[in-house]
Write a protein that holds these residues in place. Structure first.
Motif, short mmCIF file in Angstrom:
data_model
loop_
_atom_site.label_atom_id
_atom_site.label_comp_id
_atom_site.label_asym_id
_atom_site.label_seq_id
_atom_site.Cartn_x
_atom_site.Cartn_y
_atom_site.Cartn_z
N LEU A 163 0.81 -1.21 0.00
CA LEU A 163 0.00 0.00 0.00
C LEU A 163 0.85 1.27 0.00
CD1 LEU A 163 -2.88 -0.97 2.47
CD2 LEU A 163 -3.03 -0.66 -0.01
N LYS A 166 1.00 2.99 -3.32
CA LYS A 166 -0.28 3.40 -3.88
C LYS A 166 -0.17 4.69 -4.68
CE LYS A 166 -5.03 4.58 -2.54
NZ LYS A 166 -5.98 4.71 -1.41
N LYS A 170 -0.78 5.23 -8.67
CA LYS A 170 -1.83 6.16 -9.07
C LYS A 170 -1.29 7.19 -10.07
CE LYS A 170 -5.22 9.43 -7.21
NZ LYS A 170 -5.74 10.07 -5.99
N GLU A 203 -5.58 -3.07 -6.81
CA GLU A 203 -7.03 -3.19 -6.61
C GLU A 203 -7.34 -4.21 -5.52
OE1 GLU A 203 -11.06 -4.32 -9.16
OE2 GLU A 203 -9.24 -3.63 -10.19
N ALA A 206 -6.15 -2.32 -2.12
CA ALA A 206 -6.82 -1.10 -1.69
C ALA A 206 -8.29 -1.01 -2.07
CB ALA A 206 -6.08 0.12 -2.26
N TRP A 210 -9.68 2.28 -5.70
CA TRP A 210 -8.55 2.76 -4.90
C TRP A 210 -7.97 4.07 -5.45
CZ3 TRP A 210 -3.98 3.38 -7.48
CH2 TRP A 210 -3.86 2.73 -8.73
N SER A 213 -9.88 7.40 -4.21
CA SER A 213 -9.87 7.83 -2.81
C SER A 213 -8.72 8.79 -2.56
CB SER A 213 -9.74 6.61 -1.89
OG SER A 213 -8.51 5.94 -2.15
#
Length: 251
Positions: A163, A166, A170, A203, A206, A210, A213
């Motif tokens: 995580l 992340k 992204k 995915e 999170a 995901w 957010s």
């Protein structure tokens, strides 16, 4: 004034007093053509002279050759000018046989010693040295694809993804989504495969949405102080004073 050129053993001797590009070339130039024509007229057989028709035919051939060379020069100039602003790859071969490749945008065109040359990275090259010409849109797509591949390579494999990665994933997704279909097509299959695996793994870690957010941190501290003082005076009555203070800090 007629041109007179000496002939030795039926051949026109080469003039070594001057050196020109045409002397070192096997191609028949203007001067050589005129010298041959004048020598033919001078040393023709007086009993069987060359007819005027043949002279006219030779002059017509000379004019045609002159027009062809002029057209060739114009075409070379147009081709060179069309390369300005284009991304090219230049390949040159040294005297030792070593081939060197240079790439970059054509800055300008310059005519040097009768030859059209292009400037790439501050160096002049002949048109014959141009190996490949690339469209600006193509080079932009290639550059974006290489940048994307480098970013994907920095990330761990899907099995090692956490995580904490992340935000990086992204950003990678945002970068890819902003590319058009042509630019996306320049991404190699291995990079695209790893990218899709990273999306699938994130995915799982999170959740489905995901990438929509946003992380936020909110702290609320409320301090309430109530001070009540009651004083009673038997003579004048009863006075009561109440002080209330509330402090709220939000971060």
């Amino acid at each position: 004034m007629a041109l007179i050129q000496p002939v030795v053993d039926g051949k026109i001797p080469k003039d070594t007093s001057t050196t020109s590009k045409s002397d070192t070339s096997n191609d028949l130039g203007y001067d050589q053509f005129l010298q041959l024509l004048c020598a033919e007229m001078q040393y023709q057989d007086p009993l069987e002279p060359t007819s005027n028709t043949e002279y006219v035919a030779q002059l017509a051939t000379f004019s045609q050759m002159e027009a062809t060379l002029g057209m060739q020069s114009t075409i070379e100039s147009s081709n060179a000018n069309a390369l300005v602003g284009k991304y090219v790859i230049i390949k040159t071969t040294s005297s030792t046989g070593e081939t060197t490749a240079t790439e970059g945008f054509v800055d300008y065109v310059q005519k040097e010693n009768g030859e059209q040359k292009i400037c790439v990275n501050g160096v002049l090259y002949s048109l014959s040295d141009v190996y490949q010409v690339a469209d600006t849109e193509y080079m932009e797509a290639e550059t974006l694809a290489k940048t994307f591949a480098a970013a994907v390579a920095k990330l761990p494999s899907a099995a090692q993804l956490t995580l904490s990665d992340k935000d990086d994933v992204k950003n990678l997704k945002t970068y890819y989504d902003n590319l058009n279909s042509y630019q996306q097509s320049k991404i190699d299959t291995d990079t695209l495969k790893k990218y899709q695996e990273l999306l699938a793994q994130m995915e799982k870690l999170a959740g489905k949405d995901w990438y929509k957010s946003t992380s936020s941190s909110t702290g609320t501290t409320t301090d309430t102080k109530t001070d009540t003082d009651t004083k009673t005076d038997t003579t004048t009555g009863t006075d009561t004073t109440t002080d209330t203070k509330t402090d709220t800090d939000k971060t």
